[in-house]
Design a protein around this motif. Structure first.
Motif, PDB file in Angstrom:
ATOM      1  N   SER A  71      -1.466  -0.491 -14.866  1.00 46.62           N
ATOM      2  CA  SER A  71      -0.547   0.143 -13.924  1.00 46.62           C
ATOM      3  C   SER A  71       0.888  -0.018 -14.388  1.00 46.62           C
ATOM      4  O   SER A  71       1.210  -0.934 -15.151  1.00 46.62           O
ATOM      5  N   ASP A  78       4.249  -5.213  -6.323  1.00 38.94           N
ATOM      6  CA  ASP A  78       3.097  -4.530  -6.922  1.00 38.94           C
ATOM      7  C   ASP A  78       1.812  -5.331  -6.703  1.00 38.94           C
ATOM      8  O   ASP A  78       0.746  -4.759  -6.427  1.00 38.94           O
ATOM      9  N   ALA A 174      -3.725   3.343 -13.053  1.00 39.99           N
ATOM     10  CA  ALA A 174      -3.240   3.424 -11.677  1.00 39.99           C
ATOM     11  C   ALA A 174      -1.724   3.523 -11.710  1.00 39.99           C
ATOM     12  O   ALA A 174      -1.082   3.104 -12.679  1.00 39.99           O
ATOM     13  N   VAL A 215      -0.410   3.460  -3.955  1.00 42.51           N
ATOM     14  CA  VAL A 215      -1.134   3.138  -5.182  1.00 42.51           C
ATOM     15  C   VAL A 215      -2.145   4.242  -5.415  1.00 42.51           C
ATOM     16  O   VAL A 215      -2.950   4.569  -4.554  1.00 42.51           O
ATOM     17  N   VAL A 239      -0.813   7.344 -16.704  1.00 37.21           N
ATOM     18  CA  VAL A 239      -0.137   6.678 -15.587  1.00 37.21           C
ATOM     19  C   VAL A 239       1.093   7.474 -15.167  1.00 37.21           C
ATOM     20  O   VAL A 239       1.404   7.593 -13.975  1.00 37.21           O
TER      21      VAL A 239
END
Length: 247
Positions: A71, A78, A174, A215, A239
């Motif tokens: 990510s 986060d 992600a 997310v 991403v």
């Protein structure tokens, strides 16, 4: 009134953090791994709520491991956001485990640690990640290696992808974005760059209008036959696409 509201949120968040610390110290030794993971996810969801942050999950989180999730990295927030969406084992900076209270919470969530200042430490961490993926864990990494300003992605480091290649585990991209809940515009309140520190960033989040933590999970990608450097480049692009889709 804004500062008073933020202070009350801070008190509730600290109380919740200490409750999590107590749970880890007293209850976790008696729980199964699945029960621990459920506790961590529910605790993270409650923490976001206490801080005035609404979670929005897009796509499908990994149902089970082994999966290596990658990510973008914006903030300390986060970790809470991803845990609230799906429990994972994070690869975190080694100094996190030495922080009062936070270190215990991080250890209880199953974090792995890396000394980023020591280039050769990545080999050790990849070995432990490979073992954990072989046992069916879900592990999350931030391949940028540091936080960005939330407006663009930094280049991805490829080293930790070797754990997925060596274990045969898929990688799932992600993307994270934090937005003003009312307008949907990207919020800079959670940023954690430059001269920012944890307390300054936390106070900025608590004083901000209600936030939306988004997310967005992409599709898992098979690791068979991959070159980690080429894969890091393509995952960076994936991403980036997911991040744009959160707007």
């Amino acid at each position: 009134m804004q500062s008073l509201s933020a202070f009350l949120k801070l008190l509730r968040a600290l109380a919740h953090a200490h409750a999590g610390w107590w749970t880890i110290r007293t209850k976790f030794p008696k729980l199964s791994q699945a029960e621990r993971e459920q506790h961590v996810q529910e605790w993270a969801q409650q923490m976001l709520t206490l801080m005035g942050i609404r979670l929005e999950v897009r796509g499908t989180p990994p149902a089970q491991g082994p999966v290596l999730m990658v990510s973008n990295h914006v903030s300390w927030l986060d970790i809470l956001t991803i845990h609230a969406a799906r429990h994972v084992r994070f690869v975190s900076k080694a100094n996190v485990q030495r922080w009062p209270l936070i270190g215990t919470l991080s250890n209880g969530a199953g974090s792995l640690y890396i000394e980023r200042e020591r280039r050769r430490d990545a080999l050790r961490v990849v070995h432990h990640m490979t073992e954990a993926l072989g046992k069916g864990d879900v592990i999350a990494v931030f391949p940028e290696g540091t936080t960005g300003d939330g407006s663009t992605l930094l280049p991805f480091h490829a080293n930790l992808l070797q754990a997925a290649i060596s274990s045969g585990a898929p990688v799932q991209p992600a993307a994270l974005r934090f937005a003003d809940a009312a307008s949907g515009a990207t919020s800079l309140a959670p940023r954690y760059i430059g001269a920012d520190n944890l307390w300054v960033s936390l106070w900025r989040v608590l004083k901000a209008p209600p936030l939306l933590a988004i997310v967005h999970f992409g599709e898992p990608q098979a690791s068979w036959g991959r070159d980690r450097r080429a894969w890091a480049l393509s995952l960076h692009a994936d991403v980036q696409v997911l991040w744009h889709e959160t707007h």
